[in-house]
Write a protein that holds these residues in place. Structure first.
Motif, mmCIF file in Angstrom:
data_model
loop_
_atom_site.group_PDB
_atom_site.id
_atom_site.type_symbol
_atom_site.label_atom_id
_atom_site.label_comp_id
_atom_site.label_asym_id
_atom_site.label_seq_id
_atom_site.Cartn_x
_atom_site.Cartn_y
_atom_site.Cartn_z
ATOM 1 N N VAL A 84 0.869 -1.169 0.000
ATOM 2 C CA VAL A 84 0.000 0.000 0.000
ATOM 3 C C VAL A 84 0.907 1.221 0.000
ATOM 4 C CG1 VAL A 84 -1.786 1.266 1.271
ATOM 5 C CG2 VAL A 84 -1.721 -1.224 1.392
ATOM 6 N N LYS A 85 0.535 2.242 -0.788
ATOM 7 C CA LYS A 85 1.330 3.466 -0.770
ATOM 8 C C LYS A 85 0.434 4.688 -0.851
ATOM 9 C CE LYS A 85 2.647 2.416 -5.470
ATOM 10 N NZ LYS A 85 3.770 2.016 -6.296
ATOM 11 N N TYR A 108 3.098 6.330 8.818
ATOM 12 C CA TYR A 108 4.294 5.728 8.217
ATOM 13 C C TYR A 108 5.005 4.823 9.230
ATOM 14 C CZ TYR A 108 8.688 5.344 5.646
ATOM 15 O OH TYR A 108 9.790 4.862 4.988
ATOM 16 N N PHE A 111 2.962 1.498 9.871
ATOM 17 C CA PHE A 111 2.737 0.523 8.809
ATOM 18 C C PHE A 111 3.924 0.285 7.872
ATOM 19 C CE2 PHE A 111 -1.558 1.897 9.968
ATOM 20 C CZ PHE A 111 -2.139 0.663 10.230
ATOM 21 N N HIS A 112 4.986 1.057 7.995
ATOM 22 C CA HIS A 112 6.115 0.914 7.070
ATOM 23 C C HIS A 112 6.668 -0.516 7.060
ATOM 24 C CE1 HIS A 112 9.594 1.789 4.677
ATOM 25 N NE2 HIS A 112 10.387 1.354 5.650
ATOM 26 N N PHE A 116 4.178 -0.566 3.798
ATOM 27 C CA PHE A 116 3.587 0.732 3.465
ATOM 28 C C PHE A 116 4.679 1.709 3.062
ATOM 29 C CE2 PHE A 116 2.240 5.005 5.073
ATOM 30 C CZ PHE A 116 1.203 5.223 4.180
ATOM 31 N N LEU A 168 -4.486 7.114 -1.732
ATOM 32 C CA LEU A 168 -4.053 5.807 -1.255
ATOM 33 C C LEU A 168 -4.153 4.831 -2.416
ATOM 34 C CD1 LEU A 168 -3.153 4.191 1.240
ATOM 35 C CD2 LEU A 168 -5.575 3.756 1.710
ATOM 36 N N VAL A 189 -5.570 3.477 5.702
ATOM 37 C CA VAL A 189 -4.369 2.639 5.592
ATOM 38 C C VAL A 189 -4.571 1.368 6.425
ATOM 39 C CG1 VAL A 189 -1.894 2.462 6.083
ATOM 40 C CG2 VAL A 189 -2.822 4.554 5.044
ATOM 41 N N GLN A 192 -6.526 -1.276 4.683
ATOM 42 C CA GLN A 192 -5.768 -1.997 3.654
ATOM 43 C C GLN A 192 -4.914 -3.108 4.247
ATOM 44 O OE1 GLN A 192 -6.008 -1.592 0.175
ATOM 45 N NE2 GLN A 192 -7.797 -0.532 0.952
#
Length: 195
Positions: A84-85, A108, A111-112, A116, A168, A189, A192
């Motif tokens: 996801v970005k 960020y 979820f990074h 992400f 998104l 986010v 997702q």
């Protein structure tokens, strides 16, 4: 338009009074237009708005682009690999953008590690201002810019008329949400990632 049917008056009113109508609202009106109305001068205005709005509509594939990083390297949207970005339009001179930074960093950081990423497109026209804002705010994700301000071709491609603007995008490149700020960014986010 639905109440008035396919009249030139209705087409004129939509073309003149709703210049930034969202795709979800514009689509049913556009779909009801006859070919004759679509080919009228006002219908052509609506048709162009429909095409422009469709580019960034939820469910559409985000168009790829390539711009330069602060280091001068080329970076494309599709080269940023992620489950996801977020495509984030911002500028160093934008107060609302800078106020949104803590929220974006929180998302960020959470979820990074799960896949992400963020790609920020700056609408700055001065490289020093852009780079200083990245460093000062400790923005650890991908950054690109044309350094052409509002004339940025990517901002034009995505019909960006104000910043911050975030989209998104899922792993297939499909736009799954737009107009994300504050808690809505975290919420979308998280969805997702099944949270």
């Amino acid at each position: 338009l639905a109440e008035w049917g396919n009249t030139l008056v209705a087409v004129y009113l939509v073309s003149r009074h709703h210049p930034k109508m969202r795709f979800e609202r514009l689509k049913p009106m556009y779909d009801r237009l006859s070919e004759e109305m679509k080919n009228s001068p006002y219908g052509q205005v609506i048709t162009q708005r429909y095409r422009d709005a469709k580019i960034t509509a939820v469910g559409e594939i985000a168009p790829d682009f390539t711009l330069l990083t602060p280091e001068g390297d080329s970076l494309s949207l599709y080269s940023v690999k992620a489950k996801v970005k977020v495509l984030d339009f911002w500028a160093s001179w934008c107060g609302p953008c800078l106020r949104e930074v803590p929220n974006v960093k929180k998302v960020y950081d959470k979820f990074h590690d799960k896949g992400f990423e963020i790609l920020s497109v700056s609408l700055d026209d001065k490289k020093d201002n852009w780079v200083n804002a990245i460093e000062k705010n400790d923005l650890d994700w991908g950054h690109v810019s044309s350094l052409k301000g509002w004339s940025c071709p990517v901002a034009k491609l995505y019909n960006v008329s104000g910043v911050p603007a975030m989209l998104l995008i899922d792993k297939e490149g499909k736009i799954v949400a737009t107009k994300l700020r504050g808690d809505l960014l975290m919420e979308k986010v998280a969805e997702q990632f099944g949270e």
